[in-house]
Structure formats: structure tokens, C-alpha cells
Motif scaffolding. Structure first.
Motif, short mmCIF file in Angstrom:
data_model
loop_
_atom_site.label_atom_id
_atom_site.label_comp_id
_atom_site.label_asym_id
_atom_site.label_seq_id
_atom_site.Cartn_x
_atom_site.Cartn_y
_atom_site.Cartn_z
N UNK A 1 0.83 -1.20 0.00
CA UNK A 1 0.00 0.00 0.00
C UNK A 1 0.87 1.25 0.00
N UNK A 2 1.93 1.23 0.86
CA UNK A 2 2.83 2.37 0.91
C UNK A 2 3.56 2.56 -0.40
N UNK A 3 3.93 1.46 -1.06
CA UNK A 3 4.61 1.53 -2.35
C UNK A 3 3.71 2.13 -3.41
N UNK A 4 2.44 1.71 -3.43
CA UNK A 4 1.52 2.27 -4.41
C UNK A 4 1.29 3.76 -4.17
N UNK A 5 1.24 4.17 -2.89
CA UNK A 5 1.06 5.58 -2.58
C UNK A 5 2.24 6.40 -3.08
N UNK A 6 3.45 5.86 -2.89
CA UNK A 6 4.63 6.55 -3.39
C UNK A 6 4.60 6.67 -4.90
N UNK A 7 4.15 5.62 -5.57
CA UNK A 7 4.06 5.68 -7.03
C UNK A 7 3.07 6.74 -7.48
N UNK A 8 1.92 6.79 -6.77
CA UNK A 8 0.92 7.80 -7.14
C UNK A 8 1.47 9.20 -6.92
N UNK A 9 2.19 9.41 -5.80
CA UNK A 9 2.77 10.73 -5.54
C UNK A 9 3.79 11.09 -6.61
N UNK A 10 4.61 10.12 -7.00
CA UNK A 10 5.60 10.37 -8.05
C UNK A 10 4.94 10.71 -9.37
N UNK A 11 3.88 9.97 -9.72
CA UNK A 11 3.17 10.27 -10.96
C UNK A 11 2.54 11.65 -10.92
N UNK A 12 2.01 12.05 -9.73
CA UNK A 12 1.43 13.38 -9.61
C UNK A 12 2.46 14.47 -9.77
N UNK A 13 3.64 14.27 -9.17
CA UNK A 13 4.70 15.26 -9.32
C UNK A 13 5.17 15.38 -10.76
N UNK A 14 5.27 14.24 -11.44
CA UNK A 14 5.66 14.28 -12.85
C UNK A 14 4.62 14.99 -13.69
N UNK A 15 3.34 14.76 -13.38
CA UNK A 15 2.29 15.44 -14.14
C UNK A 15 2.33 16.94 -13.92
N UNK A 16 2.54 17.37 -12.67
CA UNK A 16 2.61 18.81 -12.39
C UNK A 16 3.81 19.43 -13.06
N UNK A 17 4.96 18.74 -12.97
CA UNK A 17 6.16 19.30 -13.58
C UNK A 17 6.04 19.36 -15.08
N UNK A 18 5.40 18.37 -15.71
CA UNK A 18 5.25 18.40 -17.17
C UNK A 18 4.34 19.53 -17.59
N UNK A 19 3.26 19.79 -16.80
CA UNK A 19 2.39 20.89 -17.15
C UNK A 19 3.11 22.23 -16.99
N UNK A 20 3.97 22.35 -15.95
CA UNK A 20 4.67 23.61 -15.72
C UNK A 20 5.67 23.89 -16.83
N UNK A 21 6.18 22.84 -17.44
CA UNK A 21 7.17 23.04 -18.49
C UNK A 21 6.53 23.63 -19.74
N UNK A 22 5.35 23.15 -20.10
CA UNK A 22 4.75 23.53 -21.36
C UNK A 22 3.73 24.67 -21.23
N UNK A 23 3.23 24.92 -20.03
CA UNK A 23 2.20 25.94 -19.84
C UNK A 23 2.83 27.24 -19.38
N UNK A 24 2.21 28.36 -19.78
CA UNK A 24 2.63 29.68 -19.36
C UNK A 24 1.52 30.33 -18.57
N UNK A 25 1.91 31.22 -17.67
CA UNK A 25 0.92 31.96 -16.90
C UNK A 25 0.32 33.07 -17.76
N UNK A 26 -0.91 33.44 -17.42
CA UNK A 26 -1.58 34.51 -18.15
C UNK A 26 -0.82 35.82 -17.97
N UNK A 27 -0.25 36.08 -16.81
CA UNK A 27 0.46 37.32 -16.54
C UNK A 27 1.72 37.45 -17.39
N UNK A 28 2.24 36.31 -17.91
CA UNK A 28 3.40 36.35 -18.80
C UNK A 28 3.00 36.49 -20.26
N UNK A 29 1.74 36.29 -20.57
CA UNK A 29 1.28 36.34 -21.95
C UNK A 29 0.45 37.58 -22.27
N UNK A 30 -0.17 38.18 -21.26
CA UNK A 30 -1.10 39.27 -21.52
C UNK A 30 -1.02 40.30 -20.41
#
Length: 369
Positions: free
Chosen positions: A1-30
């Protein structure tokens, strides 16, 4: 259970970091329409210079300004007296008044010599008003200059100059006296203006706002502007804009473009540049012209004259070159490899790009600076 939780946390961090790489804030665009800086300009006198001020014989406006200032303090200079001042310089003042600047706040100013002062180092700006485009006074400037440039000279006439000593800055050198009204609080909506016009980015910006704030909140007007409904209460509108400018979206891809600076030889190629099938050859044609002078000397005791006859020889040679084939749909890396293969310098690349454009093989906008 603890291993699966760690995997989910890692996948969440990767998803957030991937979105931050490709997405820009509105304040930087307009930016919010109406929220802008305003330019201020003024005129003043710098005093306390170490003999590096204006030569008053060539800058009569400096003497006139000094006399006017002395008259305000009750000191009258006789009309027939022409002061020869070397520690005074006339300067133009410039500053930027930020949006929402309030009376009492400080702004930086820049002082630039408008006469023939050699250096403003060590000078002090006397109180001078800064005016806007409407002629109203919005700030009062005064203070000691910070000059990054310097000049050093010797008695033999040699001189060394570092940077520009005739321009200086006064950090926090002006006090705001008047606020500039802006339309931020007027109306039931506000407009976001993109820094770079793009229909795709404007549409995605409206979709991002509607997804977060609710359908119908944002409406794209054109390739630059997006109209957004906003509350009328001041506190709520500020919090609302804070939420808007922190939204993230993926802006539209820039158009295929090649920018060439012919003066420096700099070439910038966008990632979407494509070339249709074409054959490219590059070679240097060298023309050598040699001038030789032949002297024709007449015999002794003859009536002839010495004649000088120029003799020119022209030689034309062409360096060996290779032709290479450009395939369809190649990438930016393939373009760079192909140009290096043919041995073209950045300056020669301009001619190759122009030829590809004329042949209709370059699928990109070519901008030559």
C-alpha cells in the motif's frame, strides 16, 4: 500500500512538472488594458561638477537657465555679465511613471547632457519638474547622480573614455506628485491584451478562463484582446485579476519564421521551418584584378616624352563546390547539417535562404534585418 502511494505521488509530481514546463501563466502572456506606464520628461541643471560642465560660450541656454534660477532667489545678474561656469550642465530628465503610482512614492530618473559637458560625475541635480504628455507636472526630481562612465586624459592630449560619462541616474530621485487615472475600475468587464497577437492563443486564453470561472465569462474579441466579465467592487476585482493572471495555458505555436541580421551574420530559424525538395549548390567566384605600370622611356636626344602605360590583368576562378539535395519535410537539425555540409558561412546563408524563398521551396517567413 505504501509503495503504491509513493508511485501515485511520483506520478502526480511528474504530471505537475510536465504541465509547468509547457504551460505559461496569463500574466506572462497578456496585460490588462489600461494598466500601463507613462513617460515623463523634464529639464534641469546639474551643479557641483569638477570643471567638466558646459562651455557656456557655446551653450547660452545654460547661462539663461542659471540666471532665471537666481532671479527666483532674488539674485539679479547684470545683463552685461556673462558667467563662465564650468561646474554647471544643462540636462534633459526622463522617467517612467508606473501604473497606480501614488503621490509620495519614489521613482528613478535618468539625466542626459544636452550641452557639451564632458562628464556629469559628482554632480547634483537641482529641483526640477517632470511633466507628462499633457503638460501637467507629475513628479519633482532632485538628488545626486550616479554615473557609471568616466574619462581620463593626459597633458599630451591622450584620453580614455569608459562607457558614457555624460549620462547618469538618480535612484529614487523623483517624488510622485500626481496620480494618473486609469480605467481599471470602470465598467463591468476588463480586457486582456496579448503581448503577441495570435488567434490560437486568444482562443485558448478564453477557454481557460471559461473552464475555471464558468462558461461565458471570457469572450475573444480578436487575435490580441479577450474580454472578461469582472466584479465592480474594488477589492473583489483585484482578487479576481489575481486569479486570472495565475491561470496557465499552452500558447499557440509561433509561425514558421527565419530571421536574418545581415549586419552581424546572425541567423535564427524557428522550429516549424520546412523546406520542399530542392537542390542547393554553393560556391565562391573569385575575381582577381592586378594592376601593373609600364614606363616607356624615349631614346636620348629624341623629341619623345616619357609615358606611363597602365597594364591590367584579370583572373577569374571559382572554388570547387558540391551540390546537395534537400529532402521534403526535413527538420531544423537537418537544415543546419545541410548548411554545414555545403560549407556556407552565416553571411552566405542569407543568399541561400533568399534563393530558396524565390524558388518557393522555403515554407517560412523570411525577415532580413
Amino acid at each position: 500500500m505504501m509503495l503504491n502511494l509513493r508511485k501515485l505521488m511520483l506520478m502526480g509530481l511528474l504530471a505537475v512538472s510536465s504541465n509547468a514546463v509547457f504551460a505559461d501563466r496569463v500574466k506572462d502572456l497578456a496585460a490588462v488594458a489600461g494598466v500601463r506606464d507613462n513617460q515623463l520628461v523634464g529639464y534641469g541643471l546639474i551643479v557641483g561638477l569638477n570643471g567638466t560642465g558646459d562651455q557656456t560660450s557655446q551653450t547660452p541656454f545654460t547661462v539663461q537657465s542659471l540666471k532665471n534660477m537666481l532671479n527666483q532667489f532674488g539674485i539679479s545678474v547684470p545683463p552685461n555679465v556673462k558667467p563662465q561656469l564650468k561646474n554647471v550642465a544643462a540636462v534633459s530628465l526622463s522617467a517612467t511613471l508606473p501604473a497606480f503610482a501614488k503621490p509620495g512614492q519614489k521613482i528613478d530618473i535618468t539625466a542626459s547632457s544636452i550641452g557639451n559637458a564632458k562628464s556629469l560625475r559628482g554632480g547634483t541635480l537641482l529641483m526640477a519638474p517632470l511633466r507628462g504628455a499633457d503638460g501637467q507636472v507629475y513628479a519633482i526630481a532632485q538628488g545626486n547622480l550616479v554615473v557609471s562612465g568616466l574619462t581620463a586624459g593626459g597633458e599630451d592630449g591622450s584620453k580614455v573614455t569608459v562607457n558614457i560619462p555624460s549620462v547618469g541616474r538618480i535612484p529614487n530621485g523623483a517624488t510622485v506628485e500626481r496620480a494618473v487615472a486609469n480605467p481599471f475600475m470602470s465598467g463591468d468587464h476588463l480586457v486582456l491584451n496579448l503581448h503577441a497577437a495570435d488567434f490560437t492563443t486568444a482562443n485558448r486564453l478564453a477557454e481557460s478562463i471559461n473552464t475555471t470561472m464558468g462558461p461565458g465569462t471570457a469572450l475573444p474579441i480578436d487575435a490580441t484582446s479577450v474580454q472578461v466579465n469582472a466584479p465592480r467592487d474594488a477589492g473583489q476585482r483585484v482578487a479576481y485579476v489575481s486569479m486570472l493572471e495565475n491561470l496557465e495555458l499552452v500558447p499557440g505555436d509561433a509561425p514558421a519564421r527565419v530571421v536574418v541580421n545581415s549586419r552581424t551574420g546572425t541567423v535564427v530559424i524557428g522550429s516549424h521551418v520546412r523546406i520542399l525538395p530542392a537542390a542547393v549548390a554553393h560556391g565562391n567566384l573569385v575575381v582577381t584584378v592586378t594592376e601593373d605600370v609600364q614606363v616607356s622611356q624615349p631614346d636620348a636626344f629624341s623629341s619623345g616624352r616619357t609615358a606611363v602605360t597602365p597594364s591590367s590583368s584579370i583572373d577569374i576562378s571559382e572554388e570547387p563546390s558540391h551540390m546537395f539535395l534537400v529532402k521534403e519535410g526535413i527538420t531544423l537539425n537537418d537544415i543546419v547539417v545541410g548548411v554545414n555540409r555545403v560549407g556556407a558561412a552565416p553571411s552566405d546563408l542569407v543568399a541561400i535562404l533568399e534563393a530558396l524563398k524565390e524558388a518557393g521551396a522555403l515554407r517560412a517567413e523570411l525577415i532580413i534585418l
